[in-house]
Design a protein around this motif. Structure first.
Motif, mmCIF file in Angstrom:
data_model
loop_
_atom_site.group_PDB
_atom_site.id
_atom_site.type_symbol
_atom_site.label_atom_id
_atom_site.label_comp_id
_atom_site.label_asym_id
_atom_site.label_seq_id
_atom_site.Cartn_x
_atom_site.Cartn_y
_atom_site.Cartn_z
ATOM 1 N N GLU A 67 39.537 32.776 27.222
ATOM 2 C CA GLU A 67 40.660 32.569 28.283
ATOM 3 C C GLU A 67 41.215 33.903 28.362
ATOM 4 O O GLU A 67 41.726 34.110 29.621
ATOM 5 C CB GLU A 67 41.325 31.648 27.615
ATOM 6 C CG GLU A 67 42.806 31.241 28.398
ATOM 7 C CD GLU A 67 43.954 30.539 27.792
ATOM 8 O OE1 GLU A 67 44.734 30.310 28.309
ATOM 9 O OE2 GLU A 67 43.489 30.159 26.711
ATOM 10 N N TRP A 68 41.154 34.877 27.718
ATOM 11 C CA TRP A 68 41.901 36.148 27.730
ATOM 12 C C TRP A 68 41.059 37.262 28.104
ATOM 13 O O TRP A 68 39.893 37.267 27.657
ATOM 14 C CB TRP A 68 42.710 36.441 26.739
ATOM 15 C CG TRP A 68 43.708 35.394 26.256
ATOM 16 C CD1 TRP A 68 43.726 34.265 25.730
ATOM 17 C CD2 TRP A 68 45.128 35.629 27.017
ATOM 18 N NE1 TRP A 68 44.970 33.544 25.707
ATOM 19 C CE2 TRP A 68 45.761 34.336 26.251
ATOM 20 C CE3 TRP A 68 45.598 36.391 27.703
ATOM 21 C CZ2 TRP A 68 47.071 34.178 26.716
ATOM 22 C CZ3 TRP A 68 47.061 36.182 28.162
ATOM 23 C CH2 TRP A 68 47.699 35.136 27.777
ATOM 24 N N GLU A 69 41.322 38.134 28.952
ATOM 25 C CA GLU A 69 40.641 39.380 29.379
ATOM 26 C C GLU A 69 41.421 40.266 28.879
ATOM 27 O O GLU A 69 42.523 40.828 29.189
ATOM 28 C CB GLU A 69 40.333 39.344 30.845
ATOM 29 C CG GLU A 69 39.873 40.512 31.396
ATOM 30 C CD GLU A 69 39.816 40.777 32.991
ATOM 31 O OE1 GLU A 69 39.245 41.480 33.459
ATOM 32 O OE2 GLU A 69 40.447 39.700 33.496
ATOM 33 N N LEU A 70 40.770 41.459 28.337
ATOM 34 C CA LEU A 70 41.171 42.571 27.828
ATOM 35 C C LEU A 70 41.347 43.690 29.113
ATOM 36 O O LEU A 70 40.423 44.011 29.691
ATOM 37 C CB LEU A 70 40.362 43.378 26.661
ATOM 38 C CG LEU A 70 40.825 44.765 26.275
ATOM 39 C CD1 LEU A 70 42.245 44.610 25.424
ATOM 40 C CD2 LEU A 70 39.771 45.414 25.167
ATOM 41 N N ILE A 71 42.672 44.295 29.069
ATOM 42 C CA ILE A 71 42.981 45.008 30.407
ATOM 43 C C ILE A 71 42.944 46.512 29.975
ATOM 44 O O ILE A 71 42.449 47.387 30.367
ATOM 45 C CB ILE A 71 44.402 44.700 31.000
ATOM 46 C CG1 ILE A 71 44.272 43.280 31.549
ATOM 47 C CG2 ILE A 71 44.706 45.570 32.113
ATOM 48 C CD1 ILE A 71 43.348 43.000 32.530
ATOM 49 N N LYS B 21 51.525 53.439 17.501
ATOM 50 C CA LYS B 21 51.735 52.151 18.131
ATOM 51 C C LYS B 21 50.674 52.126 19.227
ATOM 52 O O LYS B 21 50.749 52.798 20.201
ATOM 53 C CB LYS B 21 53.101 51.983 18.664
ATOM 54 C CG LYS B 21 53.665 50.579 19.251
ATOM 55 C CD LYS B 21 54.759 50.498 19.746
ATOM 56 C CE LYS B 21 55.754 50.523 18.220
ATOM 57 N NZ LYS B 21 57.027 50.004 18.551
ATOM 58 N N LEU B 22 49.853 50.906 18.952
ATOM 59 C CA LEU B 22 48.945 50.674 20.143
ATOM 60 C C LEU B 22 49.394 49.331 21.020
ATOM 61 O O LEU B 22 49.863 48.369 20.256
ATOM 62 C CB LEU B 22 47.445 50.327 19.620
ATOM 63 C CG LEU B 22 46.648 51.212 19.131
ATOM 64 C CD1 LEU B 22 47.078 51.326 17.421
ATOM 65 C CD2 LEU B 22 45.358 51.339 19.141
ATOM 66 N N HIS B 23 49.456 49.796 22.303
ATOM 67 C CA HIS B 23 49.979 48.503 23.226
ATOM 68 C C HIS B 23 48.748 47.553 24.007
ATOM 69 O O HIS B 23 48.037 48.555 24.710
ATOM 70 C CB HIS B 23 50.794 49.040 24.171
ATOM 71 C CG HIS B 23 52.099 49.809 23.745
ATOM 72 N ND1 HIS B 23 53.172 49.395 23.384
ATOM 73 C CD2 HIS B 23 51.979 51.125 23.671
ATOM 74 C CE1 HIS B 23 54.096 49.993 22.813
ATOM 75 N NE2 HIS B 23 53.433 51.333 23.077
ATOM 76 N N ILE B 24 48.625 46.641 23.438
ATOM 77 C CA ILE B 24 47.115 46.120 24.132
ATOM 78 C C ILE B 24 47.699 45.067 25.082
ATOM 79 O O ILE B 24 48.429 43.825 24.730
ATOM 80 C CB ILE B 24 46.338 45.028 22.771
ATOM 81 C CG1 ILE B 24 46.041 46.333 21.635
ATOM 82 C CG2 ILE B 24 45.280 44.316 23.210
ATOM 83 C CD1 ILE B 24 45.530 45.435 20.468
ATOM 84 N N THR B 25 47.195 45.099 26.160
ATOM 85 C CA THR B 25 47.373 44.366 27.279
ATOM 86 C C THR B 25 46.355 43.506 27.691
ATOM 87 O O THR B 25 45.125 44.132 27.908
ATOM 88 C CB THR B 25 47.834 45.433 28.697
ATOM 89 O OG1 THR B 25 48.731 46.215 28.305
ATOM 90 C CG2 THR B 25 48.098 44.603 29.752
ATOM 91 N N ILE B 26 46.505 42.147 27.640
ATOM 92 C CA ILE B 26 45.681 41.172 27.970
ATOM 93 C C ILE B 26 46.199 40.250 29.145
ATOM 94 O O ILE B 26 47.200 40.136 29.585
ATOM 95 C CB ILE B 26 45.177 40.311 26.760
ATOM 96 C CG1 ILE B 26 46.592 39.739 26.307
ATOM 97 C CG2 ILE B 26 44.574 41.156 25.684
ATOM 98 C CD1 ILE B 26 46.517 38.708 25.212
ATOM 99 N N LYS B 27 45.192 39.831 29.830
ATOM 100 C CA LYS B 27 45.506 39.110 31.047
ATOM 101 C C LYS B 27 44.731 37.593 31.129
ATOM 102 O O LYS B 27 43.700 37.485 30.521
ATOM 103 C CB LYS B 27 45.169 39.552 32.274
ATOM 104 C CG LYS B 27 45.229 38.906 33.640
ATOM 105 C CD LYS B 27 44.961 39.604 34.983
ATOM 106 C CE LYS B 27 45.366 38.936 36.283
ATOM 107 N NZ LYS B 27 44.635 39.614 37.472
#
Length: 413
Positions: free
Chosen positions: A161-165, A215-221
């Motif tokens: 369902e989720w896509e890694l941005i 700190k890692l900011h993981i953005t998913i869509k």
């Protein structure tokens, strides 16, 4: 012992690759992923010349023989090894020790579901040493954010369902209160006449330590196609069916039953939505506004249908009363003509003419009353039709305005 190279601070180079997104739980505000963490640190006592050892550049050695950084994840709810914990580390001829671990992480993630299901979430994974301060251990990255994002997308193992941005990184220092230490302070006081007196003071000292964080900011869509097909489009079609139901004949009860069925169908959709979204959201998600407004519009449409049916029933009742009175009046007159009384038979022609004129007058009066009743019946029906047409027009205008504003707000945020 903590290895030192090029100074008193041990520098650990850490890279985190996201290999799959297992689950994103909106209700519990948690983020489950499988990641690969590669960490490397320098040890000046573990280098060698490859030409002196048959060209050997790397060597696998038992992990328990060497110092490894105690790097933990601040947001972790549950951490497990994705595969069996590797008992080895890699030693390089350049004096670096490399460790690689595959972890299954469940971390806390504060989500903004206002634009659900067209939302984009940013979850943080903070790496931090649990025992070493910033003066002892500092974390850096081997490669940049662009490389981490590219390699994570290349090795991504799940297309759900989720896509890694993107994966972005920042560094910071966290302030941690390590503890309270007791101090015994001796003071030497000079008093008059050269006499020295000593006294001591006991006080508590608050010790504050700073720890380095990566700190890692993981953005998913989210991929919204499933929710669009299975949830939003059916509700929109229910609304379209409700608009077209205005063309159903209002004389029967089929129209009202049809609208109530649509309302119950949307109620089921709202229950499904309630199981998906958390109840602690700061703002009502737009999809909740979408469903609630459509539910309210169909409810108002049902009330309008009830009113129109009531007015039409009043008109039909007036017509039935007129028909009954007219038929009974004609039957009485026919009965009087067929069976005249004996007194009328004995009267002369003048009295017959007088009675005939009275009968004609009565019929004219009955006809006038019947016309008035017909006008009343037509008035009820005309009012019902005017209300129905006006409401239908305003209903369509309201739907167009609402969907336009909602689509614009959905696209802005």
């Amino acid at each position: 012992m903590r290895p030192l190279a090029w100074g008193p601070v041990t520098r650990v180079y850490v890279d985190l690759y996201v290999t799959s997104i297992i689950n994103v739980n909106e209700k519990d505000q948690s983020f489950s992923t499988q990641v690969k963490i590669i960490s490397a640190w320098a040890n000046e006592n573990k280098d060698w010349g490859e030409e002196d050892f048959c060209g050997i550049e790397t060597l696998a050695a038992p992990k328990d023989m060497f110092w490894t950084p105690d790097i933990g994840i601040v947001e972790s709810i549950k951490t497990e090894f994705g595969t069996k914990d590797s008992p080895y580390v890699q030693l390089t001829c350049y004096g670096f020790t490399v460790s690689s671990d595959v972890l299954s992480l469940t971390t806390a993630c504060k989500m903004n579901l206002y634009r659900f299901p067209f939302d984009t979430q940013s979850c943080n994974i903070t790496l931090q040493s649990s025992a070493h301060s910033v003066n002892e251990l500092v974390m850096n990255t081997l490669y940049g954010s662009v490389w981490l994002t590219h390699e994570s997308k290349e090795t991504f193992q799940a297309q759900g369902e989720w896509e890694l941005i993107s994966i972005n990184m920042t560094s910071s220092n966290s302030t941690l209160i390590w503890g309270v230490q007791n101090q015994l302070i001796y003071q030497q006081v000079c008093v008059f006449a050269g006499i020295l007196r000593r006294r001591w003071i006991v006080r508590d000292l608050l010790v504050v330590h700073f720890k380095h964080q990566r700190k890692l900011h993981i953005t998913i869509k989210r991929r919204p196609l499933l929710y669009l097909v299975n949830f939003m489009l059916p509700i929109f079609f229910f609304l379209v069916l409700d608009v077209t139901s205005f063309f159903i004949d209002t004389s029967g009860s089929d129209k009202l039953s049809f609208k109530v069925t649509l309302l119950l169908s949307i109620s089921v959709m709202l229950l499904i939505l309630n199981d998906t979204l958390p109840s602690t959201a700061d703002r009502i998600p737009l999809i909740g506004v979408y469903c609630s407004v459509i539910f309210s519009l169909i409810g108002i449409s049902i009330l309008e249908t009830i009113l129109v049916n009531f007015l039409m029933a009043r008109g039909a009742e007036s017509r039935s009363v007129e028909t009954t009175s007219a038929v009974s009046g004609r039957d009485d007159s026919v009965r009087d003509q067929q069976n005249p009384p004996d007194s009328v038979r004995d009267q002369n022609e003048e009295s017959c003419t007088l009675d005939l004129l009275k009968q004609i007058l009565a019929e004219c009066r009955a006809t006038t009353q019947q016309n008035q009743r017909e006008k009343t019946s037509l008035c009820w029906t005309r009012v019902a039709r005017i209300i129905d047409v006006t409401f239908h027009f305003l209903y369509v205008i309201t739907i167009i305005v609402f969907l336009s504003v909602l689509g614009k707000v959905w696209g802005l945020y």
